[in-house]
Design an enzyme around this catalytic site. Structure first.
Site, PDB file in Angstrom:
ATOM      1  N   PHE A 126      35.034 -16.101 -17.621  1.00 42.25           N
ATOM      2  CA  PHE A 126      33.945 -17.064 -17.785  1.00 42.25           C
ATOM      3  C   PHE A 126      34.406 -18.429 -17.256  1.00 42.25           C
ATOM      4  O   PHE A 126      35.557 -18.814 -17.451  1.00 42.25           O
ATOM      5  CB  PHE A 126      33.614 -17.144 -19.281  1.00 42.25           C
ATOM      6  CG  PHE A 126      32.348 -17.865 -19.595  1.00 42.25           C
ATOM      7  CD1 PHE A 126      31.126 -17.211 -19.532  1.00 42.25           C
ATOM      8  CD2 PHE A 126      32.377 -19.199 -19.974  1.00 42.25           C
ATOM      9  CE1 PHE A 126      29.948 -17.887 -19.839  1.00 42.25           C
ATOM     10  CE2 PHE A 126      31.195 -19.871 -20.268  1.00 42.25           C
ATOM     11  CZ  PHE A 126      29.979 -19.215 -20.203  1.00 42.25           C
ATOM     12  N   ASP A 198      40.817 -14.000 -24.427  1.00 45.49           N
ATOM     13  CA  ASP A 198      39.485 -14.450 -24.791  1.00 45.49           C
ATOM     14  C   ASP A 198      38.686 -13.221 -25.214  1.00 45.49           C
ATOM     15  O   ASP A 198      38.440 -12.326 -24.405  1.00 45.49           O
ATOM     16  CB  ASP A 198      38.798 -15.179 -23.631  1.00 45.49           C
ATOM     17  CG  ASP A 198      37.529 -15.878 -24.108  1.00 45.49           C
ATOM     18  OD1 ASP A 198      36.789 -15.277 -24.925  1.00 45.49           O
ATOM     19  OD2 ASP A 198      37.279 -17.023 -23.681  1.00 45.49           O
ATOM     20  N   TYR A 223      28.845 -17.031 -31.693  1.00 45.29           N
ATOM     21  CA  TYR A 223      27.374 -16.885 -31.587  1.00 45.29           C
ATOM     22  C   TYR A 223      26.925 -15.691 -30.766  1.00 45.29           C
ATOM     23  O   TYR A 223      25.736 -15.525 -30.537  1.00 45.29           O
ATOM     24  CB  TYR A 223      26.765 -18.173 -30.997  1.00 45.29           C
ATOM     25  CG  TYR A 223      27.419 -18.638 -29.708  1.00 45.29           C
ATOM     26  CD1 TYR A 223      27.098 -18.064 -28.493  1.00 45.29           C
ATOM     27  CD2 TYR A 223      28.371 -19.644 -29.715  1.00 45.29           C
ATOM     28  CE1 TYR A 223      27.698 -18.490 -27.323  1.00 45.29           C
ATOM     29  CE2 TYR A 223      28.989 -20.079 -28.556  1.00 45.29           C
ATOM     30  CZ  TYR A 223      28.647 -19.492 -27.356  1.00 45.29           C
ATOM     31  OH  TYR A 223      29.262 -19.902 -26.214  1.00 45.29           O
ATOM     32  N   LYS A 224      27.894 -14.861 -30.307  1.00 43.83           N
ATOM     33  CA  LYS A 224      27.494 -13.687 -29.515  1.00 43.83           C
ATOM     34  C   LYS A 224      27.347 -12.485 -30.451  1.00 43.83           C
ATOM     35  O   LYS A 224      26.388 -12.401 -31.195  1.00 43.83           O
ATOM     36  CB  LYS A 224      28.498 -13.479 -28.391  1.00 43.83           C
ATOM     37  CG  LYS A 224      28.405 -14.617 -27.365  1.00 43.83           C
ATOM     38  CD  LYS A 224      29.439 -14.580 -26.284  1.00 43.83           C
ATOM     39  CE  LYS A 224      29.193 -15.745 -25.325  1.00 43.83           C
ATOM     40  NZ  LYS A 224      30.303 -15.947 -24.388  1.00 43.83           N
ATOM     41  N   ARG A 379      22.026  -8.291 -16.996  1.00 37.81           N
ATOM     42  CA  ARG A 379      22.837  -7.810 -18.130  1.00 37.81           C
ATOM     43  C   ARG A 379      21.937  -7.364 -19.283  1.00 37.81           C
ATOM     44  O   ARG A 379      21.014  -8.089 -19.677  1.00 37.81           O
ATOM     45  CB  ARG A 379      23.773  -8.920 -18.626  1.00 37.81           C
ATOM     46  CG  ARG A 379      24.688  -9.481 -17.557  1.00 37.81           C
ATOM     47  CD  ARG A 379      25.756 -10.388 -18.160  1.00 37.81           C
ATOM     48  NE  ARG A 379      25.193 -11.459 -18.999  1.00 37.81           N
ATOM     49  CZ  ARG A 379      25.933 -12.305 -19.711  1.00 37.81           C
ATOM     50  NH1 ARG A 379      27.261 -12.199 -19.704  1.00 37.81           N
ATOM     51  NH2 ARG A 379      25.365 -13.262 -20.431  1.00 37.81           N
TER      52      ARG A 379
END
Ligand SMILES: *Cc1c(COP(=O)(O)O)cnc(C)c1O
Length: 414
Positions: A126, A198, A223-224, A379
């Protein structure tokens, strides 16, 4: 019979996880397939926040720091997330954004190997991970080597004895590829490096065992897959063997051994408390804590099994050949990018389509929430905690409709 909606409905009836769907406030008519970007609202969160705001803050004022456990929340919530990633108690702390935790972890990792001139960073990671690794290298005067995860072994051989911190992404945010954390960490250690993982797309999605894998440091989003809400604080894990020597660059007063001495000099707390910074974002932190309940009750292993089944189902439906009306499939310009092997993929399936952004926008208009990543990736996150087989069936049916309308690149819309 898989290609009928009845088949999907039958799977849902037999699914032991289907009871967890009602733990999430999913709007009717919406199929939530981007929980890898922003997890949906767990039903327990509004009431938990109401209690924190009106009762704890409103009535207890400053006493809430001790009476309502605010002071301990970063390590208490850290321990709960720790259990989801295979970390023993006292090794995980929660606070700050993922980006801040990355800066703290990568810098501390490099400082654990002060004689090593090379910092390695996953070039497929990312962007914020890559930007921060670049900044840390500049700050510490290190040489930055960027490499795709697939070529990390070669880089470790070439720079053996020179590598210090190595920042890796566990699940590729674009392709959904999952890397072998245990084996890669062993390779990193063999080269004398410090493994920083990560776990943003892995925590709560894939069973992890960071302790057993020998991971040095890890960070991840709240928050995922953890559904902690927008801007939920991130977590930082450190193996216990590093606690005494971990020299974190963000030396906030909550990480002090005796914060209320208000001393002139920073003395790091023992244990993971040294990774605390300043006053935590209490409201967000306690929203995240309330959000964890359904995932803890279902268990990451069971959620993962179902997510994999859903992913297999989606790829089979997508691969079905076009009927006369134009079904999705390779002949409609769709290609499955994510590896099919279960041990090689996370919980989102990525499809390539030349008009991915338009497809995603058209799906959104029809109530199917996905996202796209440049230039051509669509996605679809299949979180077995709240996504059903019927959702997958309906999403692919909607995709079929959308692809009939969105022309392939180079085709003239007619
Ligand atoms: C989502 C994600 C981030 C996000 O960082 P923030 O500071 O929370 O914006 C960082 N790294 C990875 C690998 C991610 O997937």
């Amino acid at each position: 019979m898989e290609s009928t909606r009845e088949w999907a409905e039958k799977q849902d009836l037999e699914d032991p996880l289907s009871v967890f769907r009602k733990e999430f406030a999913l709007p009717t008519g919406v199929i939530q397939l981007n929980g890898n970007s922003l997890g949906p609202l767990p039903r327990a969160v509004p009431d938990a926040l109401d209690e924190v705001v009106r009762h704890q803050w409103g009535e207890h004022l400053i006493r809430a720091w001790s009476e309502d456990g605010w002071w301990d929340a970063p390590v208490r919530v850290g321990d709960r997330i720790g259990r989801l990633i295979g970390a023993g108690a006292g090794r995980t702390v929660v606070g700050e954004s993922t980006s801040v935790q990355l800066f703290n972890a990568v810098t501390a990792a490099a400082r654990l190997r002060p004689d090593r001139p090379v910092l390695v960073s996953d070039s497929t990671n990312f962007p914020t991970d890559r930007y921060l690794a670049t900044s840390v290298a500049r700050l510490l005067g290190l040489r930055l080597i960027e490499t795709p995860m697939g070529e990390l072994g070669e880089v470790l051989r070439r720079y053996r004895g020179e590598v210090g911190a190595i920042l890796c992404g566990a699940v590729d945010f674009r392709t959904g590829e999952l890397w072998d954390i245990s084996r890669t960490t062993a390779d990193i250690h063999a080269a004398g490096g410090i493994a920083v993982w990560d776990l943003s797309h892995a925590a709560g999605a894939v069973p992890l065992d960071v302790d057993a894998a020998g991971v040095d440091l890890a960070v991840g989003c709240g928050y995922k897959y953890l559904s902690g809400g927008p801007g939920a604080p991130a977590f930082l894990y450190s193996a216990a063997r590093h606690h005494d020597t971990l020299d974190l660059p963000l030396t906030g007063w909550h990480g002090h051994a005796r914060p209320f001495d208000m001393a002139d000099e920073f003395v790091p707390a023992s244990g993971i408390d040294r990774a605390r910074t300043g006053t935590p974002h209490v409201l967000s932190l306690l929203a995240l804590e309330a959000a964890l309940e359904p995932l803890e009750a279902a268990g990451v292993a069971a959620v993962r099994r179902k997510s994999l089944r859903l992913g297999d189902y989606l790829t089979r439906l997508v691969a079905e050949p076009s009927d006369a009306s134009g079904a999705p499939g390779s002949d409609r310009g769709l290609e499955v990018v994510t590896p099919s092997a279960h041990d090689r993929r996370g919980n989102h399936i990525t499809l390539r389509h030349a008009r991915a952004p338009e497809v995603s926008a058209a799906l959104m208009e029809r109530g199917v929430v996905t996202d796209s990543r440049p230039p051509d990736l669509l996605r679809l996150c299949l979180n077995g905690l709240y996504v059903s087989h019927t959702d997958v069936f309906d999403a692919v049916a909607t995709l079929r409709d959308v692809l009939r309308e969105v022309p392939r690149a180079g085709e003239v819309a007619g």
